[in-house]
Scaffold this motif. Structure first.
Motif, mmCIF file in Angstrom:
data_model
loop_
_atom_site.group_PDB
_atom_site.id
_atom_site.type_symbol
_atom_site.label_atom_id
_atom_site.label_comp_id
_atom_site.label_asym_id
_atom_site.label_seq_id
_atom_site.Cartn_x
_atom_site.Cartn_y
_atom_site.Cartn_z
ATOM 1 N N ILE A 148 -13.714 -8.317 -6.656
ATOM 2 C CA ILE A 148 -14.375 -7.536 -5.592
ATOM 3 C C ILE A 148 -13.166 -7.231 -4.351
ATOM 4 O O ILE A 148 -12.908 -5.875 -3.610
ATOM 5 N N GLU A 149 -12.470 -7.773 -3.678
ATOM 6 C CA GLU A 149 -10.860 -7.393 -3.014
ATOM 7 C C GLU A 149 -9.877 -6.692 -3.585
ATOM 8 O O GLU A 149 -9.552 -6.040 -2.697
ATOM 9 N N ASP A 180 -4.290 -13.406 -0.389
ATOM 10 C CA ASP A 180 -3.931 -12.650 0.823
ATOM 11 C C ASP A 180 -2.556 -12.559 0.726
ATOM 12 O O ASP A 180 -2.234 -11.477 2.318
ATOM 13 N N GLY A 181 -1.630 -12.503 -0.411
ATOM 14 C CA GLY A 181 -0.317 -12.189 0.137
ATOM 15 C C GLY A 181 0.023 -11.357 -0.954
ATOM 16 O O GLY A 181 -0.921 -10.861 -1.964
ATOM 17 N N THR A 182 1.636 -10.734 -0.306
ATOM 18 C CA THR A 182 1.842 -9.392 -1.035
ATOM 19 C C THR A 182 3.268 -9.504 -1.368
ATOM 20 O O THR A 182 3.961 -10.251 -0.232
ATOM 21 N N LEU A 183 3.906 -8.990 -1.998
ATOM 22 C CA LEU A 183 5.211 -8.788 -2.342
ATOM 23 C C LEU A 183 5.197 -7.084 -3.261
ATOM 24 O O LEU A 183 4.677 -6.924 -4.001
ATOM 25 N N THR A 184 6.126 -6.413 -2.555
ATOM 26 C CA THR A 184 6.785 -5.106 -2.466
ATOM 27 C C THR A 184 7.362 -5.225 -3.606
ATOM 28 O O THR A 184 8.025 -6.367 -3.969
ATOM 29 N N ILE A 188 -11.830 -15.378 -9.610
ATOM 30 C CA ILE A 188 -12.032 -14.662 -10.295
ATOM 31 C C ILE A 188 -12.634 -13.968 -9.598
ATOM 32 O O ILE A 188 -12.819 -12.160 -9.439
ATOM 33 N N ARG A 189 -14.357 -13.621 -9.990
ATOM 34 C CA ARG A 189 -15.374 -12.421 -8.888
ATOM 35 C C ARG A 189 -14.480 -11.871 -6.741
ATOM 36 O O ARG A 189 -14.842 -11.276 -7.191
#
Length: 588
Positions: free
Chosen positions: A305-306, A69-73, A300-301
């Motif tokens: 999907i997300e 659920d984390g992101t890095l720009t 992975i599934r």
């Protein structure tokens, strides 16, 4: 040295004003190229760090990494990398030093790569499955100055290795960083205080620190990637920045990849596939790299999907695992419109099963650690042929700027359609192995890399990988290609994975043994049924005289089936009980 033009084997990496430089041999495969793809060497970016800098400048707020659920720009990724570069610089690390990364696919891996490149350091990816002796070998052989491992068990192994190597600086990275889910299906439980300094804390405390950025030349080392050791002791292939940049840029232009693509990181970054088709291709396209620590069906599934990835390159074993996931639907995989398979021979039945179940097309890819990634790719939109003689699916055609020949044992070119060893040269091919002149001289001849792969080429330029030359079985004087036997076994509906090897035989010299895993824990097919199935489709001398059912075939961290381990186990059983083994063979 004049760095405007750097020689990589016999192929020049051109300067920006040279235009497209054509390969040195006639190439019938050009007619198969996708529209808009140049035939020769592409010009422009000269090192892998420039790929990242270009994407950072063009869209700093674009998503670079997705991790649970984390992101890095791109901007935040750059901030993390700069902080780590400052920390390493303050501890005395300089241009040319080697930094080892022994991690699963986490954001720390990408951050550490970029930090190393900011200082002009060479990155040494290390398989996180390595035990003490294996890790110690790479630490010593590469001459590491820094080692980054995972908190917990990775620290324990590293501590044992580094006890006798106090000169190596070491940090531990927590896979819990940069996300909040702590998915217990793959992420290990959070350990207590570790024995090594925290990499996350090191980054945090150096956010405002400065460092002197190195000027990277095309000839500087980007990666030292160690071979999997499937044919002996691992060797470090020296991947220069020009080679890494060219390989990543090849995917961007061939597939093609754009900034809106989302690249699924199925292959571990500890191997060349994950490094180039994942990390470097992401940086080249300014795309998003979808990470999920390591391969696990459910994770992975959920990630597919997300996060709706669009592009993936993975070995056949991982595609087989996805096919065996009963919960995946065609809709789940509908975003994956750019799927490639490589790293091992691709069974034609895998491609057809994927098409029948999910409706998509798997395209083939071929490359080597020594070639910094892809040398052959299947053209987009073309129907991939099957070799009528061996049943092998084509691996594709040589990518732009790449020369490819097929030679006999004397090094002379064979006729079109004949089998021989594939030799290649191009800007992505490494110059040699790290501190290993003997291995370099054996593998690189007059600028050409000897691949060790048995290949044939069609008249219009498709290449077919038949098998590894060293894997060929000689039974009673007849050559048996394991790949051909494996492809037949893959056609049986109960067979999940298979590996065929040659083992000693007192009369035949060698005989054929097949290791088979089935689609259920309790095989519904018998040895006699599989033997009959193969004999209906192949000459009798090619048929396995022994079939052994196994729950799982041994694999490397990259998903490659380890045939050497199977052969070693078989040899051990022969040595322990040669009489019983001989009697068993005679009954067959």
């Amino acid at each position: 040295m004049n760095h405007d033009k750097i020689c990589v084997t016999d192929a020049w990496y051109p300067s920006k004003d040279e235009g497209v430089v054509m390969p040195g041999i006639a190439a019938p495969w050009y007619a198969l190229y996708p529209e808009g793809v140049e035939h020769g060497l592409r010009t422009g970016i000269r090192n892998a760090m420039e790929l990242f800098q270009a994407s950072l400048r063009s869209n700093p707020d674009a998503e670079a990494i997705s991790y649970f659920d984390g992101t890095l720009t791109y901007k935040s990724l750059d901030d993390e990398a700069r902080a780590l570069a400052a920390a390493l610089s303050q501890r005395g690390l300089v241009h040319g030093d080697r930094l080892g990364i022994c991690l699963q696919n986490t954001p720390h891996f990408v951050i550490a790569v970029l930090a190393a490149w900011y200082l002009g350091m060479a990155v040494v990816p290390i398989n996180p499955m390595y035990r003490v002796d294996e890790l110690a070998f790479v630490v010593d052989d590469a001459g590491l100055a820094v080692l980054i491992v995972e908190t917990g068990s990775g620290e324990d192994i590293a501590a044992e290795v580094l006890e006798l190597r106090p000169h190596v600086l070491a940090f531990a990275a927590s896979p819990d960083d940069y996300q909040r889910r702590a998915d217990d299906r793959v992420l290990p439980s959070v350990p207590g205080p570790g024995v090594l300094p925290s990499l996350g804390r090191e980054i945090e405390t150096h956010r405002k620190a400065s460092f002197a950025r190195a000027e990277i030349q095309p000839s500087d080392v980007a990666f030292i990637t160690y071979t999997s050791g499937t044919t002996g002791r691992a060797k470090g292939a020296v991947n220069h920045h020009a080679a890494a940049a060219y390989a990543g840029d090849t995917y961007r232009n061939w597939v093609p990849l754009v900034s809106t693509d989302r690249i699924l990181g199925l292959a571990p970054m500890s191997g060349t596939t994950g490094l180039i088709t994942g990390l470097v291709a992401t940086l080249a396209a300014g795309a998003c790299y979808v990470l999920h620590y390591r391969f696990q069906h459910g994770v992975i599934r959920d990630a597919i999907i997300e996060h709706r990835p669009t592009f993936v390159v993975a070995p056949p074993t991982l595609y087989i695992a996805l096919l065996d996931d009963p919960l995946l639907t065609p809709e789940d995989l509908s975003s994956l419109t750019k799927t490639y398979c490589g790293g091992a021979p691709v069974p034609p039945t895998l491609v057809s099963r994927w098409r029948e179940r999910f409706g998509g097309e798997i395209r083939t890819a071929y490359g080597l650690t020594e070639a910094t990634g892809p040398t052959h790719l299947a053209p987009v939109g073309a129907s991939i042929p099957v070799d009528p003689e061996t049943g092998a699916l084509a691996i594709g055609v040589p990518v732009p700027g790449t020369d490819a020949r097929i030679v006999d044992t004397t090094g002379a070119d064979v006729q079109v359609g004949e089998l021989g060893e594939l030799v290649i040269r191009g800007p992505q091919v490494v110059r040699g192995y790290w501190r290993n002149e003997d291995a370099t001289e054996a593998a690189f001849v007059d600028g050409w890399l000897r691949t060790g792969d048995l290949v044939r080429m069609s008249s219009i330029g498709w290449f077919f990988l038949v098998d590894r030359i060293k894997d060929i079985i000689i039974a009673s004087g007849w050559n048996v290609v394991p790949r051909e036997v494996e492809d037949v076994l893959y056609q049986h509906p109960d067979v999940r994975e298979v590996a065929v090897v040659g083992i000693p035989h007192p009369y035949r010299g060698e005989t054929v043994r097949a290791y088979v895993s089935t689609r259920s824990d309790v095989p519904s097919v018998t040895v006699a049924e599989l033997t009959s199935f193969v004999r209906e489709r192949l000459a009798v001398y090619k048929c396995p005289t022994e079939i052994e059912f196994v729950t799982e075939l041994p694999k490397s961290n990259n998903g490659k089936i380890l045939k050497r381990r199977l052969r070693d186990d078989a040899m051990s059983s022969v040595r322990e009980n040669p009489l019983a083994d001989a009697q068993r063979h005679e009954r067959n």
